[in-house]
Design an enzyme around this catalytic site. Sequence first.
Site, PDB file in Angstrom:
ATOM      1  N   GLY A  58      13.268 -60.679  25.652  1.00  0.00           N
ATOM      2  CA  GLY A  58      12.572 -61.660  26.488  1.00  0.00           C
ATOM      3  C   GLY A  58      12.022 -62.871  25.769  1.00  0.00           C
ATOM      4  N   GLU A 110      15.111 -55.376  21.975  1.00  0.00           N
ATOM      5  CA  GLU A 110      16.390 -55.673  22.643  1.00  0.00           C
ATOM      6  C   GLU A 110      16.538 -57.155  22.967  1.00  0.00           C
ATOM      7  OE1 GLU A 110      17.090 -51.681  25.300  1.00  0.00           O
ATOM      8  OE2 GLU A 110      16.426 -53.502  26.273  1.00  0.00           O
ATOM      9  N   PRO A 111      16.585 -58.013  21.983  1.00  0.00           N
ATOM     10  CA  PRO A 111      16.698 -59.437  22.272  1.00  0.00           C
ATOM     11  C   PRO A 111      18.120 -59.830  22.643  1.00  0.00           C
ATOM     12  CG  PRO A 111      16.768 -59.076  19.920  1.00  0.00           C
ATOM     13  CD  PRO A 111      16.580 -57.717  20.547  1.00  0.00           C
ATOM     14  N   GLY A 112      18.264 -60.706  23.617  1.00  0.00           N
ATOM     15  CA  GLY A 112      19.578 -61.225  23.974  1.00  0.00           C
ATOM     16  C   GLY A 112      19.586 -62.728  23.762  1.00  0.00           C
ATOM     17  N   ARG A 113      18.941 -63.413  24.704  1.00  0.00           N
ATOM     18  CA  ARG A 113      18.913 -64.877  24.707  1.00  0.00           C
ATOM     19  C   ARG A 113      18.493 -65.474  23.366  1.00  0.00           C
ATOM     20  NH1 ARG A 113      17.619 -67.745  29.470  1.00  0.00           N
ATOM     21  NH2 ARG A 113      16.613 -65.853  30.235  1.00  0.00           N
ATOM     22  N   ARG A 172      23.217 -71.262  35.783  1.00  0.00           N
ATOM     23  CA  ARG A 172      21.763 -71.203  35.614  1.00  0.00           C
ATOM     24  C   ARG A 172      20.988 -72.336  36.313  1.00  0.00           C
ATOM     25  NH1 ARG A 172      19.169 -71.145  31.558  1.00  0.00           N
ATOM     26  NH2 ARG A 172      17.787 -69.439  32.100  1.00  0.00           N
ATOM     27  N   CYS A 201      32.533 -77.696  45.306  1.00  0.00           N
ATOM     28  CA  CYS A 201      32.200 -78.245  46.614  1.00  0.00           C
ATOM     29  C   CYS A 201      30.832 -77.754  47.049  1.00  0.00           C
ATOM     30  CB  CYS A 201      33.252 -77.803  47.608  1.00  0.00           C
ATOM     31  SG  CYS A 201      34.896 -78.107  46.983  1.00  0.00           S
ATOM     32  N   GLU A 202      29.817 -78.123  46.308  1.00  0.00           N
ATOM     33  CA  GLU A 202      28.453 -77.663  46.594  1.00  0.00           C
ATOM     34  C   GLU A 202      27.490 -78.719  46.092  1.00  0.00           C
ATOM     35  OE1 GLU A 202      26.924 -74.113  46.649  1.00  0.00           O
ATOM     36  OE2 GLU A 202      28.791 -72.968  46.625  1.00  0.00           O
ATOM     37  N   TYR A 221      23.822 -66.228  28.747  1.00  0.00           N
ATOM     38  CA  TYR A 221      23.989 -66.151  30.201  1.00  0.00           C
ATOM     39  C   TYR A 221      24.766 -67.344  30.760  1.00  0.00           C
ATOM     40  CZ  TYR A 221      20.367 -62.715  29.270  1.00  0.00           C
ATOM     41  OH  TYR A 221      19.656 -61.666  28.746  1.00  0.00           O
TER      42      TYR A 221
HETATM   43  N1  LLP Z   1      16.706 -55.532  27.757  1.00  0.00           N
HETATM   44  C1  LLP Z   1      16.822 -55.380  29.084  1.00  0.00           C
HETATM   45  C2  LLP Z   1      16.642 -54.058  29.666  1.00  0.00           C
HETATM   46  C3  LLP Z   1      17.101 -56.492  29.893  1.00  0.00           C
HETATM   47  O1  LLP Z   1      17.189 -56.332  31.207  1.00  0.00           O
HETATM   48  C4  LLP Z   1      17.278 -57.762  29.302  1.00  0.00           C
HETATM   49  C5  LLP Z   1      17.590 -58.940  30.110  1.00  0.00           C
HETATM   50  C6  LLP Z   1      17.182 -57.864  27.908  1.00  0.00           C
HETATM   51  C7  LLP Z   1      16.879 -56.728  27.173  1.00  0.00           C
HETATM   52  C8  LLP Z   1      17.376 -59.163  27.162  1.00  0.00           C
HETATM   53  O2  LLP Z   1      16.482 -60.141  27.534  1.00  0.00           O
HETATM   54  P1  LLP Z   1      16.486 -61.547  26.760  1.00  0.00           P
HETATM   55  O3  LLP Z   1      16.077 -61.294  25.352  1.00  0.00           O
HETATM   56  O4  LLP Z   1      17.855 -62.088  26.843  1.00  0.00           O
HETATM   57  O5  LLP Z   1      15.521 -62.374  27.514  1.00  0.00           O
HETATM   58  N2  LLP Z   1      20.515 -64.204  33.642  1.00  0.00           N
HETATM   59  C9  LLP Z   1      19.147 -64.576  33.353  1.00  0.00           C
HETATM   60  C10 LLP Z   1      18.489 -63.621  32.394  1.00  0.00           C
HETATM   61  C11 LLP Z   1      18.486 -62.210  32.899  1.00  0.00           C
HETATM   62  C12 LLP Z   1      17.888 -61.265  31.897  1.00  0.00           C
HETATM   63  C13 LLP Z   1      18.176 -59.864  32.282  1.00  0.00           C
HETATM   64  N3  LLP Z   1      17.723 -58.875  31.375  1.00  0.00           N
HETATM   65  C14 LLP Z   1      19.119 -66.003  32.819  1.00  0.00           C
HETATM   66  O6  LLP Z   1      20.168 -66.613  32.690  1.00  0.00           O
HETATM   67  O7  LLP Z   1      18.040 -66.541  32.560  1.00  0.00           O
END
Ligand code: LLP
Length: 431
Positions: free
Chosen positions: A243, A284-287, A324, A355-356, A384
Site C-alpha cells: 500500500g 506485500e508491496p506492489g505499486r 486508472r 468511443c467514451e 496496474y
Molecule cells: N496485498 C494485497 C492483499 C492486496 O490486495 C494488494 C493490492 C497489495 C498487497 C499490493 O498493494 P500495493 O502495494 O500495490 O498498493 N488497481 C488499483 C490498486 C488495487 C490494489 C489491490 N490490492 C489501482 O490501480 O490503484
Amino acid sequence: MIEQVKEGVLYYDGCNTIELAEKFGTPLYVYSETDILNKINEMKECFTDKYERTRIAYAAKAFGVMGIFRLMEREGLCIDVVSGGELYTAIKAGFPPERIEFNGNNKQIHELEMAIEYGIGRIIVDGIEELSLIEDICKEKSKEISILYRITPGVRSDSHDYIVTGKKDSQFGMPLDDHILMPAVDAAIKSEVVDFKGYHFHLGSQLFDNSSHLQAVEILLELIEKTKDKFGFEVEEVNLGGGFGIRYTTEVRKPFSYFLEPMMERIEEYFKDKGRIRPEVVIEPGRSLVGEAGMTLYTVGNIKEIEGIRKYVAVNGGMPDNIRPALYQAKYRGIIANKASVEANDIVTVCGKCCESGDVLMRDVALQKAERGDVLAVFTTGAYGYSMASNYNKNPIPAVVLVKDGRTELMVKRQSYDDMIKNELIPESMR
Ligand code: LLP
C-alpha cells in the site's frame, strides 16, 4: 536519473524514447530495470537487511509477467499471487513455489488445488469456509500447507474508496469479532493438514500516512496476545500487506523506511519487553516497486481545439492500456518526448481513441505544443496499467519493453489482431 533530456529528446534509463517508439511501435509500455532495482534495494535496506526473519513478497497484481517474476526471483524476493493465472505465470517463469504466497477473497477449488499441488509457501486464508476447502484438498492429495488468516483490522486509511480494504465493511478477510474469528483460529491450530502461522492484513493502496499501518499493528499485537491466552499458541508469522504510495504528479513519495521502521520498531519492542521471540514479518508491496519504473509512449494523432472551451490532443491508446484515470480519477504527468526541451505552456486535455467521453488520460495539463506524429510519454504507469489492460474497442494490448542503461529487451510482444480473435468461434448456426 532515470529520465534525462539530451538534445531535446527524452531518454529513459539510457534509452532514446523516440528510437524505442520507432523500434517497438506505440503505444508501448517501457520499464526501467534500474528504477525497479533502486526501489527493491531501498526496501531491503530498511527492512530485510535491517531486521532478521523478514520477507518481501512482491504483489504480482501490480505487474505480473514472466520477465518480472524472473527479476524478483533473482533479487531474492517472494511473490504474492491472487489467481490461478498469476500462479501459473510464476511457475512457468521458474519461480520457486515455496516462495509464492496466495491471497484472494474467493479462491476457486481448482486454484487451491494448483497451489497445494505445486507446494507453494503460504495460502492467506480468507475465512473458515476456505480453511475446510483447503483441508479437504490436502487430505485428498496427502499434502500439507502453511496458512495465515487475513483479518480486517477495521482501520480507515486515506485513499480512493475502491482501493481501501482495511475497514470492517469489506469483502476481504475476516472481521475481528470473537465469535467469528476465534472458532476459525481454533480450527486452524487443531488442523492436522494445515500449519497455521499467523495473521495477515492489507489496508489499502497508494497510502501516504503511516498511521493506519501503525494502528493496525496495535490491533495485530492484541490479537496475537489473545491467541496466546486463549489457545496457548504463539503466532509465528505476520504479514503487514502493501500500500505504500508513489509519486504520480505532485505527490512526494515517502521513503519506505517511513512505513516500515516504526512498524518494525514497535513489533520488536513489544516482543522484547515480553521476552518472547517475535514472529517473522512479511510485507506485500506492489505499486511501490514497479509503479514509478514504468511509463507509456503514445503517438499523437488528431488535435481538436474547441474554441473557448478546451483543446483535445488524441493519442493512439487510452483506457484500454490505462484504465486508472477513468476508474479512479487518477492523475498523470507527461511530456512530448521529441520536444522535451521546449517549454510546456499549452494547456490541453489528452484523450485516447475509445468511443467514451471518459477516455481521458490527462485533463487540462500543460504540455509542449503537440503536433500529429509527436511521441507523448506518460510517466508512472508501471503499476496496474498493463495488468488492468483490456481489448476494449478491440485495441490490441501494447508491447512491454524492459530498459536498463541503454539496453532494451522485449518482455511482452504486442498483441496482434489474430491474437485477439484466436478464442472466438462462429456459432455453428451462423456458418
Ligand atoms: N496485498 C494485497 C492483499 C492486496 O490486495 C494488494 C493490492 C497489495 C498487497 C499490493 O498493494 P500495493 O502495494 O500495490 O498498493 N488497481 C488499483 C490498486 C488495487 C490494489 C489491490 N490490492 C489501482 O490501480 O490503484
